[in-house]
Design a protein around this motif. Structure first.
Motif, PDB file in Angstrom:
ATOM      1  N   MET A 186       1.261 -52.319  14.097  1.00 30.31           N
ATOM      2  CA  MET A 186      -0.184 -52.884  14.279  1.00 30.31           C
ATOM      3  C   MET A 186       0.006 -53.818  13.364  1.00 30.31           C
ATOM      4  SD  MET A 186      -2.301 -49.654  15.611  1.00 30.31           S
ATOM      5  CE  MET A 186      -3.678 -50.368  15.985  1.00 30.31           C
ATOM      6  N   LYS A 187       0.582 -54.931  13.177  1.00 30.87           N
ATOM      7  CA  LYS A 187       0.400 -56.098  12.434  1.00 30.87           C
ATOM      8  C   LYS A 187       0.670 -57.328  13.265  1.00 30.87           C
ATOM      9  CE  LYS A 187       0.960 -53.848   8.650  1.00 30.87           C
ATOM     10  NZ  LYS A 187      -0.254 -53.098   8.135  1.00 30.87           N
ATOM     11  N   PRO A 188      -0.241 -58.520  13.081  1.00 34.51           N
ATOM     12  CA  PRO A 188      -0.342 -59.575  14.005  1.00 34.51           C
ATOM     13  C   PRO A 188       1.049 -60.300  14.213  1.00 34.51           C
ATOM     14  CG  PRO A 188      -1.584 -59.933  11.900  1.00 34.51           C
ATOM     15  CD  PRO A 188      -1.063 -58.543  11.852  1.00 34.51           C
ATOM     16  N   HIS A 224     -21.741 -50.284  15.119  1.00 30.54           N
ATOM     17  CA  HIS A 224     -22.347 -49.421  13.834  1.00 30.54           C
ATOM     18  C   HIS A 224     -22.487 -50.371  12.853  1.00 30.54           C
ATOM     19  CE1 HIS A 224     -20.509 -46.134  15.687  1.00 30.54           C
ATOM     20  NE2 HIS A 224     -19.451 -46.755  16.038  1.00 30.54           N
ATOM     21  N   ASP A 227     -20.812 -46.551  20.582  1.00 35.91           N
ATOM     22  CA  ASP A 227     -19.777 -46.923  21.406  1.00 35.91           C
ATOM     23  C   ASP A 227     -20.277 -47.990  22.504  1.00 35.91           C
ATOM     24  OD1 ASP A 227     -17.859 -45.343  20.367  1.00 35.91           O
ATOM     25  OD2 ASP A 227     -17.900 -43.714  21.796  1.00 35.91           O
ATOM     26  N   TYR A 228     -19.274 -48.730  23.204  1.00 36.40           N
ATOM     27  CA  TYR A 228     -19.873 -49.512  24.290  1.00 36.40           C
ATOM     28  C   TYR A 228     -20.259 -48.741  25.408  1.00 36.40           C
ATOM     29  CZ  TYR A 228     -16.991 -53.806  22.840  1.00 36.40           C
ATOM     30  OH  TYR A 228     -16.650 -54.867  22.179  1.00 36.40           O
ATOM     31  N   ASN A 243      -3.835 -57.345  15.864  1.00 31.00           N
ATOM     32  CA  ASN A 243      -3.100 -56.450  15.371  1.00 31.00           C
ATOM     33  C   ASN A 243      -2.001 -55.421  16.376  1.00 31.00           C
ATOM     34  OD1 ASN A 243      -3.665 -56.797  12.661  1.00 31.00           O
ATOM     35  ND2 ASN A 243      -5.010 -55.273  12.573  1.00 31.00           N
ATOM     36  N   MET A 244      -2.831 -55.457  17.660  1.00 39.16           N
ATOM     37  CA  MET A 244      -2.088 -54.761  18.723  1.00 39.16           C
ATOM     38  C   MET A 244      -1.327 -55.882  19.273  1.00 39.16           C
ATOM     39  SD  MET A 244      -4.776 -51.927  19.943  1.00 39.16           S
ATOM     40  CE  MET A 244      -6.450 -52.586  20.001  1.00 39.16           C
ATOM     41  N   ARG A 245      -1.113 -57.060  18.948  1.00 44.17           N
ATOM     42  CA  ARG A 245      -0.255 -58.122  19.739  1.00 44.17           C
ATOM     43  C   ARG A 245      -0.676 -58.300  20.861  1.00 44.17           C
ATOM     44  NH1 ARG A 245       5.033 -59.114  16.298  1.00 44.17           N
ATOM     45  NH2 ARG A 245       4.395 -58.584  14.349  1.00 44.17           N
ATOM     46  N   PRO A 271       3.191 -63.799  14.019  1.00 44.33           N
ATOM     47  CA  PRO A 271       2.876 -64.971  13.128  1.00 44.33           C
ATOM     48  C   PRO A 271       1.924 -66.109  13.647  1.00 44.33           C
ATOM     49  CG  PRO A 271       5.303 -64.726  13.648  1.00 44.33           C
ATOM     50  CD  PRO A 271       4.664 -63.895  14.484  1.00 44.33           C
ATOM     51  N   ILE A 290     -11.552 -43.816  32.348  1.00 43.67           N
ATOM     52  CA  ILE A 290     -11.212 -42.585  31.765  1.00 43.67           C
ATOM     53  C   ILE A 290     -12.462 -41.930  31.189  1.00 43.67           C
ATOM     54  CG2 ILE A 290      -8.831 -43.227  31.147  1.00 43.67           C
ATOM     55  CD1 ILE A 290      -9.696 -43.568  28.523  1.00 43.67           C
ATOM     56  N   HIS A 291     -13.577 -42.563  31.063  1.00 44.95           N
ATOM     57  CA  HIS A 291     -14.867 -42.328  30.410  1.00 44.95           C
ATOM     58  C   HIS A 291     -15.804 -41.818  31.486  1.00 44.95           C
ATOM     59  CE1 HIS A 291     -13.128 -43.294  26.750  1.00 44.95           C
ATOM     60  NE2 HIS A 291     -13.197 -44.449  26.870  1.00 44.95           N
ATOM     61  N   ARG A 316     -20.723 -43.102  25.157  1.00 43.26           N
ATOM     62  CA  ARG A 316     -20.255 -41.458  24.933  1.00 43.26           C
ATOM     63  C   ARG A 316     -20.647 -40.984  23.399  1.00 43.26           C
ATOM     64  NH1 ARG A 316     -19.105 -38.084  26.054  1.00 43.26           N
ATOM     65  NH2 ARG A 316     -16.940 -37.206  26.579  1.00 43.26           N
ATOM     66  N   ARG A 317     -20.646 -42.054  22.611  1.00 41.57           N
ATOM     67  CA  ARG A 317     -20.904 -41.903  21.044  1.00 41.57           C
ATOM     68  C   ARG A 317     -21.655 -42.847  20.888  1.00 41.57           C
ATOM     69  NH1 ARG A 317     -14.904 -41.735  18.627  1.00 41.57           N
ATOM     70  NH2 ARG A 317     -15.301 -43.932  19.792  1.00 41.57           N
ATOM     71  N   HIS A 318     -22.410 -42.399  19.859  1.00 40.03           N
ATOM     72  CA  HIS A 318     -23.441 -43.286  18.917  1.00 40.03           C
ATOM     73  C   HIS A 318     -22.707 -44.833  18.981  1.00 40.03           C
ATOM     74  CE1 HIS A 318     -26.931 -44.801  16.651  1.00 40.03           C
ATOM     75  NE2 HIS A 318     -26.009 -45.174  15.801  1.00 40.03           N
TER      76      HIS A 318
END
Lengths: 315, 795
Positions: free
Chosen positions: A1-3, A103, A192-193, A42-44, A5, A281-282, A188-190
């Motif tokens: 998980m590195k960008p 957050h 979250d989208y 980072n996830m390219r 170049p 999935i949610h 779903r959680r405080h």
């Protein structure tokens, strides 16, 4: 998980930034708060050849009251706009929405304009801009244009900003007299989208009768979906707008507090009927549509109550 | 008098370091080391046809690219099956790099070493692996039905099958007992996958000293001693030439007990080969698809019971999803099968499990290790019985409890350590009484009615469990008092945030009579202690705690012996208080432990005034005796081991009050109560912290977390955006009460507490949601969307 170049640019002025961006063309990407872009890098999932970091352009770190609204500069962080008394006074929906954006640590970095340009249909700020009919100011060397919200969001993660253009600010129209807003979400959680979310804007006349009612949904389609429900509630009796009928527990959509309550329920159903959620999935699409209906009624009633309070205050 | 340290809520001494960014985690080490990255399979089931690295070779800063073909035979061989079991007839493990077949998305195929991680990933992106993908095997039921095989030589995808049966007192088998029972029920339960998900992933950093021909490995592991043995064996190095150190470890929760990981073999191997330091730090995406998951099971339950709800027979058949490999054997389903009876005396019990291969990430223990599934099964069964008979859920449990006078209680099963499953102590009726009082069980009806009047919907639920803790075979402790009066404690097992630096120091300080500040603790460093098993299975306090206590007692005995000589007193008249050996009741006649340490080590050379007292002209006690007496060793130190005959059994009971939104179907935990019994408490604050963390993970497993695989074996939510661990905003305030039934099995009378919090949470939340909604809950986790669907289905 590195960008992958990229070439990094850190312009010192808006003029320089525009030049760099113009030169980079489709290979250029603006880095402001980085709360969406950095994970994508980072996830390219994105690989821009040029990253133009605008964080040194302090001249864009502005939140200014203008006649008829609030102009937010490209470097104004969510947290700054959320805490701005002037912005809240001019358009309370901004603060109502920003509290729902992720957050505090993300709001400390992320920018309002960056969120608009990112154009995520699950995000709150594009929905707010769409509901209010605001605009985004795009600049390139020698040319500045204001693009209205209706034309700005063109698809999921797609906006009218063209390669080489820098979004320098956004304009959020002020809340009119006898108007009220509200924003309700279920996540779903405080932070979250939202699985579903509805912001509402309701206008009354001096007699507390509804003159206009609109809602906007997040996570409901490729772009923010604005639904005008004035027809369901226009001119209806003011008496039950505030008080018990507004408190959230009321109404499964059918719990009648008279014709007026039915109007809000019908309006909420109309909103839910316009959204195009998908299974993921949610949550199922059916659940999201149901939530949209519940939240639309809550938001519309609360916005109406807020507008009624405004009328009360003015009297 | 010194403060009584054992049992006190001493603040954690490691916290200032860990909470202010001064911890040294794996990735904080080895700045300047070469970094590794891996090309991992994008397919769940595929044959590797070709690997083309030609484009990657052009990347500037690239150092090496390795495929399976580059590995020496012993490095490229399948990784060890750590815990063999006769029932695991078809155990299979992965090779460090895939040879010709990949069996899950994320399996490592190519290793790249470069100047830094960025460049290594650039090179990975340019490596072309040509796959021939095949349809994947996903889900245990599909796996048993499918003609597709995860391993060509494992028919039916079943790696292990095990039946355990305990007949009734009258000699009836479980099935006969159920058939003869007045009431019977049968149903199916489902639990989905989750994972340990430590905030720090795995990581390895290796340094090869070519002059000394020695290897030092830092690994974010739960067992440095065993990593050392495994890597030394694989790389053909003498054990004495390999050191493994677990630095600060940012959480383990089970996943880091698995070893050696592919990277733990490959990174040191590359470091030796290249003569350079090499490091690999797992990223989050890798952790999702390349480490391990747990939990997923399908359970078929049949139960027979009498009018009082007493279980006459219980028959459970479990399909356990083992993912693609079984490096940790079948420990997880064995624990489910054997811990399922919980605090209950079952008439007859039969349990059968099949451990099934699927094209998904391998399954190894995650905090709770099969017990959350067991508690879910047993406690859902208790609730079903109560519902069937119209009895209060607590009454059914009371009717089945093992009574306090029945200990030791033999469940008749063979536990995960291969030893008889015998509960050593406990008081389950008292535990339930305390729980009912803590949560207000008997007055909940009024609370529910008041809420209902406001349009709110509340429910209450509970869950009980018994947990075998402190599993063997042993741990050791070494304690040394140096001539400056400092006490150095070391033990071989590792720490991942449990507070060992505090708890073990408390034990040592209490045993030795020294102030806590003088005690320092080292864990997980093979340079300091070479014999250990590891930190898992709620065993560190029981195992190393007792070993350290025993080692301290040896040191204390020696200190008293030496001090008695010096003070011309009887050792029996001496006590150690505040780091001084004193003649009890005779103020002023004392010798500091620092001096005792000096005297314990006869010297030829002095290096300060203190040590001068131990030199040969300083007045030897007796010229007729050798300076180091027969049977003695120089120095004030001691080493001892604790090896229990079998596990000690902690227990607990949890209850929750939940609110479900009538419109949005959101589920909120309003109150969460825990009664916990881990025998004597070393540090109640640390125990409560363990419980809080466990409950938080349990809430995650009950309401938020799942590993969503599609039919192609792709993990759809491999990021913290979509794998929903609860934030602090989702974790309720946790109310705790402690019951203490000391273990008779160990000197300190303690039981493990590490996994306690997580075990019954899914059972508790299911019980409470079912109570609120009047809809049967037999699948966890449950989301608002699913509750919405259940409501619709219920009409």
């Amino acid at each position: 998980m590195k960008p992958p170049p990229f070439e990094y640019h850190a312009p010192r002025s808006v003029a320089e930034a525009m030049e760099v961006l113009a030169a980079a063309g489709p290979e250029g990407k603006v880095l402001a708060g980085g709360q969406s872009l950095i994970p994508l890098l980072n996830m390219r999932l994105v690989a821009p050849g040029h990253l133009v970091d605008v964080n040194r352009l302090t001249e864009l770190d502005t939140v200014e009251a203008e006649p008829g609204g609030v102009r937010v500069g490209a470097l104004a962080r969510h947290a700054r706009v959320e805490r701005s008394a002037g912005a809240a006074a001019a358009q309370p929906l901004l603060r109502q929405a920003l509290r729902l954006v992720a957050h505090p640590v993300i709001r400390n970095r992320g920018t309002v304009v960056g969120s608009l340009v990112h154009a995520d249909p699950a995000a709150e700020l594009p929905a707010v801009l769409a509901l209010l009919g605001g605009s985004v100011r795009l600049a390139r060397p020698g040319a500045v244009r204001d693009v209205p919200a209706a034309g700005f969001f063109t698809g999921p993660l797609e906006s009218a900003a063209e390669p080489g253009e820098l979004a320098v600010s956004a304009f959020f129209p002020a809340l009119g007299p006898r108007c009220g807003t509200a924003f309700h979400e279920v996540a779903r959680r405080h932070g979250d989208y939202a699985l579903a979310g509805v912001a509402a804007l309701v206008s009354l006349d001096d007699g507390l009768r509804v003159t206009a009612a609109r809602a906007v949904c997040v996570s409901a389609g490729p772009v923010p979906v604005v639904v005008d429900v004035t027809g369901h509630v226009a001119g209806t009796s003011p008496a039950v707008v505030s008080g018990a009928a507004v408190s959230g527990a009321a109404g499964t959509g059918t719990s009648g507090a008279g014709a007026f309550a039915d109007g809000w329920a019908a309006a909420a159903r109309a909103v839910a009927g316009r959204v195009e959620p998908e299974d993921d999935i949610h949550a199922s699409a059916a659940y999201r549509r149901h939530l949209t209906c519940v939240l639309a009624e809550r938001a519309l009633r609360e916005a109406a109550a807020s507008a009624a309070d405004d009328v009360g205050t003015r009297r | 008098m010194t403060t009584r340290l054992f049992g006190e809520p001493v603040p954690r001494r490691e916290d200032p370091r860990l909470l202010t960014g001064r911890g040294r985690y794996l990735d904080d080490l080895g700045a300047g080391a070469l970094e590794a990255a891996f090309v991992r399979s994008p397919h769940a089931r595929a044959r590797i046809l070709d690997i083309d690295v030609s484009a990657a070779i052009e990347v500037e800063g690239l150092v090496a690219i390795y495929t399976w073909e580059d590995l020496p035979e012993e490095v490229g061989a399948p990784l060890p099956l750590l815990i063999p079991h006769p029932a695991l007839t078809r155990g299979r493990t992965a090779r460090p790099l895939a040879r010709d077949v990949v069996r899950h998305v994320g399996e490592p195929v190519v290793m790249v070493v470069a100047r830094d991680r960025y460049l290594a990933e650039d090179a990975c992106a340019l490596i072309r692996v040509d796959y021939e993908p095949a349809e994947a095997v996903v889900g245990v039921e599909e796996a048993t039905r499918s003609a597709r095989l995860v391993h060509d030589d494992v028919p039916g995808n079943v790696g292990a099958h095990l039946v355990q049966e305990v007949p009734s007192a009258a000699g009836l088998g479980a099935r006969e007992a159920i058939d003869a029972a007045p009431h019977t029920l049968s149903f199916r339960l489902d639990i989905e996958r989750s994972a340990s998900m430590p905030l720090e992933g795995r990581g390895v950093y290796a340094r090869w000293d070519a002059d000394d021909r020695s290897l030092r490995i830092y690994s974010s592991t739960q067992t440095s001693t065993s990593v050392r043995m495994a890597v030394a064996a694989r790389l053909g190095l003498p054990l004495t030439k390999v050191e493994v150190i677990a630095p600060d470890v940012g959480g383990g929760f089970g996943v880091k007990i698995v070893h050696p990981w592919p990277e733990e073999v490959l990174v040191p191997w590359a470091a030796m080969l290249l003569g350079r330091e090499v490091k690999w730090t797992e990223d989050r995406r890798e952790h999702f698809v390349s480490s391990a998951h747990e939990r997923a099971q399908v359970q078929h339950v049949r139960v027979g019971f009498d009018d009082a709800g007493r279980v006459l027979g219980l028959d459970v058949t479990i399909l356990h999803d083992h993912g693609a490999y079984t490096p940790y054997g079948i420990i997880v389903p064995i624990i489910t099968a054997t811990q399922l009876p919980g605090p209950y005396r079952l008439g007859a019990y039969r349990v059968e499990f099949s451990s099934v291969y699927t094209n998904t990430v391998q399954v190894t223990p995650y905090r709770g290790a099969g017990r959350p599934q067991a508690a879910f099964c047993m406690e859902r069964t208790m609730d079903r019985i109560a519902a069937h008979l119209g009895l209060d859920r607590t009454a059914v449990r009371e009717a089945n409890f093992i009574q306090p006078d029945e200990f030791p209680y033999d469940q008749g099963l063979t536990f995960q350590d291969g030893r008889p499953l015998i509960y050593d102590s406990g008081d389950y009726p008292e535990s339930l009484r305390m729980l009912k009082e803590l949560i207000g069980w008997d007055s909940f009806g009024e609370l529910r009615a008041r809420a209902a009047a406001e349009g709110r919907r509340l429910g209450i639920g509970l869950g009980c469990y018994v947990e075998g803790t402190g599993v063997g075979p042993y741990e050791g402790g070494h304690v040394q008092i140096t001539s400056d009066g400092r006490v150095h404690v070391s033990t071989g097992l590792t720490s991942q945030g449990q507070g060992h630096e505090t708890a073990f120091a408390q034990i040592a300080a209490a045993e030795l009579g020294v102030p806590l500040e003088r005690v320092s603790v080292v864990t997980g460093d093979t340079r300091r202690f070479g014999y250990a098993v590891g930190t898992f299975a709620s065993r560190a306090a029981v195992m190393s705690g007792n070993a350290i206590a025993l080692a301290c007692r040896r040191v204390r005995e020696k200190a008293l012996r030496i001090a008695a000589d010096a003070l011309e007193a009887d050792p029996g008249d001496l006590e150690i208080v505040d780091g001084e050996v004193r003649v009890a009741g005779t103020p002023g006649v004392a010798v500091p432990l620092a001096t005792v340490a000096v005297l314990a080590n006869p010297l030829r050379y002095a290096f300060d005034a203190e040590t001068a007292r131990a030199t040969q002209f300083a007045g030897t006690p007796s010229p007729d005796r050798p300076p180091v007496a027969e049977g003695e060793e120089p120095g004030l130190e001691g080493r001892d081991y604790y090896s229990p005959i079998r596990s000690t059994f902690a227990s607990g009971m949890h209850a929750a009050i939940v609110e479900t939104d009538p419109l949005t179907a959101e589920i909120r935990v309003l109150r969460y109560a825990v009664v916990h019994d881990c025998g004597n408490l070393v540090n109640p604050m640390i125990v409560e912290g363990q419980i809080h963390g466990g409950v938080a993970q349990g809430v995650g497993g009950a309401l938020y977390e799942r590993m969503v695989y599609d039919e192609h074996g792709q993990l759809l939510n491999a990021s913290f955006m979509d794998f929903l661990m609860p934030y602090v905003t989702e974790v309720p305030r946790i109310e705790t009460a402690h019951l203490r039934t000391p273990s008779p099995l160990n000197p300190l009378g303690i039981k493990g507490a590490g996994e306690a919090g997580v075990i019954p949470v899914s059972a508790v939340i299911a019980s409470a949601v079912e109570d609120a909604e009047g809809i049967r809950i037999d699948r966890m986790p449950i989301s608002p969307s699913e509750l919405f669907d259940l409501r619709r289905a219920a009409g």
